[in-house]
Design a protein around this motif. Structure first.
Motif, PDB file in Angstrom:
ATOM      1  N   PRO A 100      -5.519 -15.481  -7.208  1.00 54.36           N
ATOM      2  CA  PRO A 100      -5.019 -14.667  -8.320  1.00 54.36           C
ATOM      3  C   PRO A 100      -3.921 -13.676  -7.922  1.00 54.36           C
ATOM      4  O   PRO A 100      -3.080 -13.318  -8.743  1.00 54.36           O
ATOM      5  CB  PRO A 100      -6.252 -13.925  -8.839  1.00 54.36           C
ATOM      6  N   ASP A 101      -3.902 -13.218  -6.673  1.00 52.45           N
ATOM      7  CA  ASP A 101      -2.904 -12.245  -6.231  1.00 52.45           C
ATOM      8  C   ASP A 101      -1.637 -12.893  -5.678  1.00 52.45           C
ATOM      9  O   ASP A 101      -0.665 -12.196  -5.403  1.00 52.45           O
ATOM     10  CB  ASP A 101      -3.499 -11.316  -5.167  1.00 52.45           C
ATOM     11  N   ARG A 118       1.811 -12.179  -7.608  1.00 50.13           N
ATOM     12  CA  ARG A 118       2.268 -10.793  -7.440  1.00 50.13           C
ATOM     13  C   ARG A 118       2.821 -10.572  -6.042  1.00 50.13           C
ATOM     14  O   ARG A 118       3.887  -9.972  -5.862  1.00 50.13           O
ATOM     15  CB  ARG A 118       1.112  -9.822  -7.702  1.00 50.13           C
ATOM     16  N   LEU A 119       2.117 -11.079  -5.042  1.00 52.96           N
ATOM     17  CA  LEU A 119       2.540 -10.852  -3.672  1.00 52.96           C
ATOM     18  C   LEU A 119       3.803 -11.641  -3.325  1.00 52.96           C
ATOM     19  O   LEU A 119       4.667 -11.146  -2.595  1.00 52.96           O
ATOM     20  CB  LEU A 119       1.399 -11.171  -2.708  1.00 52.96           C
ATOM     21  N   VAL A 120       3.936 -12.831  -3.867  1.00 55.22           N
ATOM     22  CA  VAL A 120       5.176 -13.593  -3.663  1.00 55.22           C
ATOM     23  C   VAL A 120       6.344 -12.877  -4.348  1.00 55.22           C
ATOM     24  O   VAL A 120       7.439 -12.788  -3.794  1.00 55.22           O
ATOM     25  CB  VAL A 120       5.025 -15.050  -4.149  1.00 55.22           C
ATOM     26  N   ALA A 156      -0.750  -9.474   1.753  1.00 53.55           N
ATOM     27  CA  ALA A 156      -2.134  -9.855   1.465  1.00 53.55           C
ATOM     28  C   ALA A 156      -3.059  -9.349   2.559  1.00 53.55           C
ATOM     29  O   ALA A 156      -4.121  -8.776   2.276  1.00 53.55           O
ATOM     30  CB  ALA A 156      -2.249 -11.373   1.324  1.00 53.55           C
ATOM     31  N   ALA A 157      -2.675  -9.546   3.817  1.00 57.19           N
ATOM     32  CA  ALA A 157      -3.496  -9.087   4.939  1.00 57.19           C
ATOM     33  C   ALA A 157      -3.669  -7.567   4.892  1.00 57.19           C
ATOM     34  O   ALA A 157      -4.771  -7.054   5.124  1.00 57.19           O
ATOM     35  CB  ALA A 157      -2.875  -9.522   6.260  1.00 57.19           C
ATOM     36  N   ASP A 158      -2.590  -6.850   4.571  1.00 60.61           N
ATOM     37  CA  ASP A 158      -2.663  -5.387   4.471  1.00 60.61           C
ATOM     38  C   ASP A 158      -3.624  -4.938   3.383  1.00 60.61           C
ATOM     39  O   ASP A 158      -4.231  -3.870   3.474  1.00 60.61           O
ATOM     40  CB  ASP A 158      -1.281  -4.786   4.196  1.00 60.61           C
ATOM     41  N   GLU A 159      -3.769  -5.757   2.330  1.00 59.95           N
ATOM     42  CA  GLU A 159      -4.665  -5.432   1.221  1.00 59.95           C
ATOM     43  C   GLU A 159      -6.057  -6.030   1.395  1.00 59.95           C
ATOM     44  O   GLU A 159      -6.891  -5.929   0.512  1.00 59.95           O
ATOM     45  CB  GLU A 159      -4.065  -5.926  -0.106  1.00 59.95           C
ATOM     46  N   ILE A 205      -6.738  -9.191   1.560  1.00 58.78           N
ATOM     47  CA  ILE A 205      -6.815 -10.447   0.809  1.00 58.78           C
ATOM     48  C   ILE A 205      -6.661 -11.594   1.797  1.00 58.78           C
ATOM     49  O   ILE A 205      -5.768 -11.584   2.637  1.00 58.78           O
ATOM     50  CB  ILE A 205      -5.718 -10.523  -0.265  1.00 58.78           C
ATOM     51  N   THR A 206      -7.532 -12.577   1.686  1.00 57.71           N
ATOM     52  CA  THR A 206      -7.467 -13.751   2.557  1.00 57.71           C
ATOM     53  C   THR A 206      -7.019 -14.949   1.753  1.00 57.71           C
ATOM     54  O   THR A 206      -7.671 -15.332   0.781  1.00 57.71           O
ATOM     55  CB  THR A 206      -8.854 -14.039   3.182  1.00 57.71           C
TER      56      THR A 206
END
Length: 90
Positions: free
Chosen positions: A33-34, A37-39, A72-75, A77-78
């Protein structure tokens, strides 16, 4: 901006878009789902930093995808990489 291209003589050959980069990311990363946004955030960063010195659009997209992975890693998120998913199914 697009309407002014021809009169201005501006014909960009390389355009980094979130949609195309997301499509490429989905070839490597399982849907999350993220991810969109991250891209998008990765494209924004790369778009501000990219200097086209014989660089290719593919490289810009790869950089944006890597930025998205770092975000993602900073947040915490895997993302599941599709190669990893395919290897685990064997």
């Amino acid at each position: 901006m697009l309407d002014c291209r021809c009169p201005a003589g501006w014909h960009p050959l390389l355009v980094l878009t979130v949609e195309d980069t997301l499509e490429q990311a989905r070839e490597e990363i399982a849907d999350h789902p993220d991810l969109p946004r991250l891209v998008a955030d990765g494209c924004a960063r790369v778009g501000d930093k990219w200097e086209p010195y014989c660089g290719e659009l593919l490289e810009a997209r790869c950089w944006a995808i890597n930025v998205a992975k770092n975000y993602a890693a900073d947040e915490g998120i895997t993302f599941v990489l599709l190669n990893d998913e395919l290897d685990s199914n064997k």
